[in-house]
Structure formats: structure tokens, C-alpha cells
Write a protein that holds these residues in place. Sequence first.
Motif, short mmCIF file in Angstrom:
data_model
loop_
_atom_site.label_atom_id
_atom_site.label_comp_id
_atom_site.label_asym_id
_atom_site.label_seq_id
_atom_site.Cartn_x
_atom_site.Cartn_y
_atom_site.Cartn_z
N PRO A 251 -48.70 -73.94 27.02
CA PRO A 251 -49.18 -74.69 25.52
C PRO A 251 -48.52 -74.92 24.86
O PRO A 251 -47.16 -74.48 24.82
CB PRO A 251 -50.54 -73.81 25.17
N ALA A 252 -48.70 -75.94 23.93
CA ALA A 252 -47.71 -76.21 22.69
C ALA A 252 -46.99 -75.44 22.09
O ALA A 252 -47.55 -74.56 21.44
CB ALA A 252 -48.20 -77.70 22.24
N ARG A 253 -45.90 -75.68 21.80
CA ARG A 253 -45.16 -74.87 20.81
C ARG A 253 -44.08 -76.08 20.05
O ARG A 253 -43.46 -76.53 20.72
CB ARG A 253 -44.34 -73.84 21.20
N ASP A 254 -44.36 -76.19 18.87
CA ASP A 254 -43.39 -77.11 18.25
C ASP A 254 -43.62 -78.53 18.80
O ASP A 254 -42.73 -79.24 18.84
CB ASP A 254 -41.92 -76.91 18.18
N GLY A 255 -44.76 -78.73 19.21
CA GLY A 255 -45.32 -80.17 19.91
C GLY A 255 -44.63 -80.48 21.31
O GLY A 255 -44.98 -81.44 21.79
N THR A 273 -53.51 -76.42 23.20
CA THR A 273 -53.21 -75.02 22.62
C THR A 273 -53.52 -74.08 23.57
O THR A 273 -53.28 -72.80 23.34
CB THR A 273 -54.10 -74.73 21.29
N VAL A 274 -54.13 -74.43 24.67
CA VAL A 274 -54.35 -73.45 25.90
C VAL A 274 -54.12 -73.99 27.13
O VAL A 274 -54.20 -75.28 27.42
CB VAL A 274 -55.90 -73.20 26.01
N PRO A 275 -53.50 -73.13 28.06
CA PRO A 275 -53.37 -73.62 29.44
C PRO A 275 -54.42 -74.11 30.22
O PRO A 275 -55.64 -73.81 29.78
CB PRO A 275 -52.51 -72.29 30.19
N GLY A 276 -54.41 -74.89 31.11
CA GLY A 276 -55.54 -75.42 31.72
C GLY A 276 -55.50 -76.84 32.45
O GLY A 276 -54.45 -77.43 32.08
N PRO A 277 -56.45 -77.40 32.87
CA PRO A 277 -56.41 -78.88 33.18
C PRO A 277 -56.20 -79.83 32.06
O PRO A 277 -56.69 -79.67 30.84
CB PRO A 277 -57.83 -79.23 33.61
N GLY A 278 -55.36 -80.77 32.38
CA GLY A 278 -54.95 -81.65 31.05
C GLY A 278 -54.65 -83.11 32.03
O GLY A 278 -55.03 -83.36 32.95
N ARG A 279 -54.46 -84.04 30.98
CA ARG A 279 -53.90 -85.39 31.58
C ARG A 279 -52.92 -85.84 30.79
O ARG A 279 -52.49 -85.62 29.57
CB ARG A 279 -55.10 -86.27 31.03
N LEU A 280 -51.94 -86.62 31.69
CA LEU A 280 -50.69 -86.86 31.26
C LEU A 280 -50.77 -88.31 31.14
O LEU A 280 -51.27 -89.14 31.81
CB LEU A 280 -49.65 -86.82 32.48
N VAL A 281 -50.37 -89.02 29.72
CA VAL A 281 -50.52 -90.42 29.72
C VAL A 281 -49.10 -91.15 30.02
O VAL A 281 -48.03 -90.66 29.37
CB VAL A 281 -50.75 -90.70 28.00
N LEU A 282 -49.20 -91.97 30.99
CA LEU A 282 -48.21 -92.55 31.40
C LEU A 282 -48.10 -93.81 31.28
O LEU A 282 -48.97 -94.94 31.92
CB LEU A 282 -48.06 -92.09 33.08
N ARG A 283 -47.12 -94.42 30.22
CA ARG A 283 -47.10 -95.65 30.01
C ARG A 283 -45.81 -96.38 30.83
O ARG A 283 -44.98 -95.64 31.07
CB ARG A 283 -46.82 -95.96 28.61
N ALA A 284 -45.83 -97.55 31.01
CA ALA A 284 -44.68 -98.31 32.02
C ALA A 284 -43.30 -97.77 31.33
O ALA A 284 -42.41 -97.47 32.16
CB ALA A 284 -44.80 -99.69 31.78
N GLU A 285 -43.00 -97.63 30.09
CA GLU A 285 -41.87 -97.30 29.79
C GLU A 285 -41.21 -96.14 29.56
O GLU A 285 -40.18 -95.73 29.43
CB GLU A 285 -41.60 -97.84 28.08
N THR A 286 -42.34 -95.14 29.92
CA THR A 286 -41.75 -93.70 30.27
C THR A 286 -41.38 -93.50 31.81
O THR A 286 -41.27 -92.04 31.99
CB THR A 286 -43.06 -92.96 29.79
N LEU A 287 -41.64 -94.63 32.42
CA LEU A 287 -41.56 -94.13 34.11
C LEU A 287 -40.34 -95.14 34.64
O LEU A 287 -40.07 -96.15 34.23
CB LEU A 287 -42.76 -94.88 34.79
N ALA A 347 -49.17 -85.16 26.67
CA ALA A 347 -50.27 -84.44 27.45
C ALA A 347 -51.59 -84.34 26.63
O ALA A 347 -51.05 -84.04 25.44
CB ALA A 347 -49.47 -83.30 28.08
N LEU A 348 -52.60 -84.51 27.06
CA LEU A 348 -53.81 -84.13 26.63
C LEU A 348 -54.43 -83.15 27.27
O LEU A 348 -54.38 -82.80 28.41
CB LEU A 348 -54.52 -85.25 26.41
N PRO A 349 -55.48 -82.25 26.66
CA PRO A 349 -56.41 -81.31 27.48
C PRO A 349 -57.70 -82.38 28.08
O PRO A 349 -57.83 -83.25 27.43
CB PRO A 349 -56.84 -80.50 26.16
N ALA A 350 -57.81 -81.91 29.17
CA ALA A 350 -58.87 -82.77 30.13
C ALA A 350 -60.12 -82.75 29.33
O ALA A 350 -60.34 -81.77 28.79
CB ALA A 350 -59.01 -82.29 31.58
N GLY A 351 -60.79 -83.93 29.23
CA GLY A 351 -61.94 -84.15 28.74
C GLY A 351 -61.95 -84.13 27.10
O GLY A 351 -63.04 -83.97 26.68
N GLY A 352 -60.64 -84.38 26.55
CA GLY A 352 -60.63 -84.23 25.28
C GLY A 352 -60.99 -85.62 24.66
O GLY A 352 -61.24 -86.64 25.26
#
Length: 352
Positions: A251-255, A273-287, A347-352
Motif C-alpha cells: 500500500p501507499a507510503r508518501d503517495g 491504504t491496504v493491499p488487495g485488488p486494484g486498478r491501474l489507470v493507463l493513459r497513452a502518455e504513460t505507455l 493506481a486505485l483500489p478496485a471498486g473505488g
Amino acid sequence: MGGLELDEVTKAFGASRAVDDVSLVVDPGAFVALLGPSGCGKTTLLRLVAGLERPSAGRIAIAGRVVAEGGRFVEAEERGLGMVFQSYALWPHMSVADNVAFGLKVRRLPAEKRRRRIADALAMVGLSELADRRPAQLSGGQRQRVALARCLALEPPLVLLDEPLANLDAHLRETMQREFRRLHRETGATFVIVTHDQAEAMALADTIAVMHEGRLQQVATPHGLYSAPATEMVARFIGRGALVPVAILEPARDGRLTVSLAGRTLPARGAATVPGPGRLVLRAETLALSDAADAIPARVVDAVYRGGFHTLEIAIDGVEGGLVQVQSREAPAPGDRVGLAITDPWALPAGG
Ligand SMILES: Nc1ncnc2c1ncn2[C@@H]1O[C@H](COP(=O)(O)OP(=O)(O)O)[C@@H](O)[C@H]1O
Ligand SMILES: [Mg+2]
């Protein structure tokens, strides 16, 4: 003056809540956009501020004065605000100048002061020459300017705009966006605009409040919404990009946090703040395509030449429905295996 405070404001129509527990502080002089898909409650929220609806619960204060709370309700015309709607609501039988004057007459301003205010407001929106025309003799953009002038002539500390540019063509809309920014600067008033168009919200506002099904999702700067969306809804609504499932390992520490994607471990930004399922936001400029050993294994699904570069549609190994778009100078063929480098994703927690 001219700030706005909403405290746990709810508006129910029968069993459904058009506005659901919204708390929002708008600083004096700010330019705020209420952004969200059609039907999410934007207009209702604006009408609550204007005094055209009574809240079912909560408190609304304008410039530090409570205008709605419990049994207390200040009528719309006593709130001293300016409003511009999508339908400009001009009087067809009145001249431009008389339309602008109308609000001032209602306020019983002395004639000399009134004349000056009308002239100033028309000058501000560039309509001085057309003061004697009727609305029917004006273009859509000019009619919108009359509506704006009518609102600005009142010199309101708070200006409410409900999709004011929705009826204009794209070119005119851009011109009017520049005008709105200028008028906001020149008047020093607080502006709150409702729009379903994220590009418009970003072009105009310094703060955007994203609404979904009556609730506020996130309030942030345009850049903040784009680079650090608080919920999946915001991530999908603001900017293009894919959300792919990942596992949040640390989980996140200092972002900063660590995620696992397609068998690789990679660093990301996030607040989970907790480990578990998440989602990664992938925009064209990050790839980008990459030959590095730790690149994410993937396969090209489609490639389209765009002039100078190709837009590739890429499936990440083992990620269902996780098609991402990458811009590339190279032109791999559909079916080719490629590696993907991901730089600084959110990264976001899943279902957030
Ligand atoms: N006067 C009303 N009576 C009943 N339902 C309403 C009324 N006004 C709005 N609604 C409902 O409230 C929800 C939000 O509407 P609105 O605030 O107009 O959304 P938006 O402006 O974001 O498109 C919608 O489901 C709409 O049908
Ligand atoms: Mg609306």
C-alpha cells in the motif's frame, strides 16, 4: 465576497435523490465547474444554490450568509446572484438593451446608474453596436452574449452558468470560453458553471467538482483529476485511458505503492491504504513499447497509421478486457509480441 458553502445538501424528488449529501466549499473569486454525465444532478444543485429549489436537507450559505437550512429559506431574487441558462431566455419583443435593463428595473436602480450599467455590460461582451436589435436579429453566440450581459449588469458577486455554451457550435464555443475566462478575471466574481463536457470544464475552471448519481466524486484541479482520479468513475470520465486490473502488493507510503501486473512488479502513484485488488489507470502518455527485460509482455491487436506515428491497440498478457492504446513510431503488425514500459501510472483500489 461571493463564496459559496454547501453542507450535506440533499434534494429528493419522491424516492430518488437528485442531489445526495453534497458538501462543497467554493472560495470567493473562484471559477468552479460542476461536471458529470447527463442526469447526475448538476442542474438541480445549481437551482438549489440559486434558490429555485428548496433542499430536502442540509445547509447552503452564500458569501457567509445562510440562505437555506431547515425552515430558513432566502428567495431567489433576494440572493443577489446572476444566472445564465442554456436557453438564453431573452424577451423576443424587447431590444438587446431592454433585455439587459430588465433585471435592473426589477431591482429599482436609478435611471442614470441603470444606463451606465447597461452600457458597461454591453461593452464587456462586445455588443455595444447592437443595443437596438431584437434577439431574432442576432446569431446564437450574440444571444448568449446578451444573456451574459443581462447577468453581469447586476454586478453579482456569484454567477451561476448552466450549460451556457451547449447550443453553440464548436468554434464559437471556444471563443466564448475565452470570453468567460476574461469576464471572470475582469469582474472578480465567483463563477460556477455546469457542464457535461470535460474539455470545457478543464478549459474554464480552476476547480472541478465531478458528480455522479447525485453525489460528489472528487473536487480537484483539472490536473489533479486527470493525474490522480479518486474513483474509477472519475478515471473513466476524465481523459482517455484504460483501467486494467492489478494486485496492490504494497500500500501507499508518501503517495507511492507497488503493484503486480502480468507477472511483473512495478511502482505506481496512488493512495490505496491496504493491499488487495486494484486498478491501474493507463493513459497513452504513460505507455511506450520497450525491449527492456522487465517490460510488460503484451500482444498487438490492431495498428492504425495516424501520420507520423501509429496508434496501437495492445492486449496485456493475462489481463482480461485490458486493451490499452499506445502511440508508436514503429509499426508492429497485429499479432506481434511486444514489451510495454509503463511510466508513473496511477493506481486505485478496485471498486473505488
Ligand atoms: N422537478 C423534478 N422532479 C422530478 N425529478 C427531477 C426534477 N428535476 C430533476 N429531476 C431528476 O433529478 C435527476 C437530476 O437531474 P438534473 O439535475 O437535471 O441533472 P443534470 O443537470 O446533471 O443533467 C434526474 O434524474 C432528473 O430526472
Ligand atoms: Mg442539466
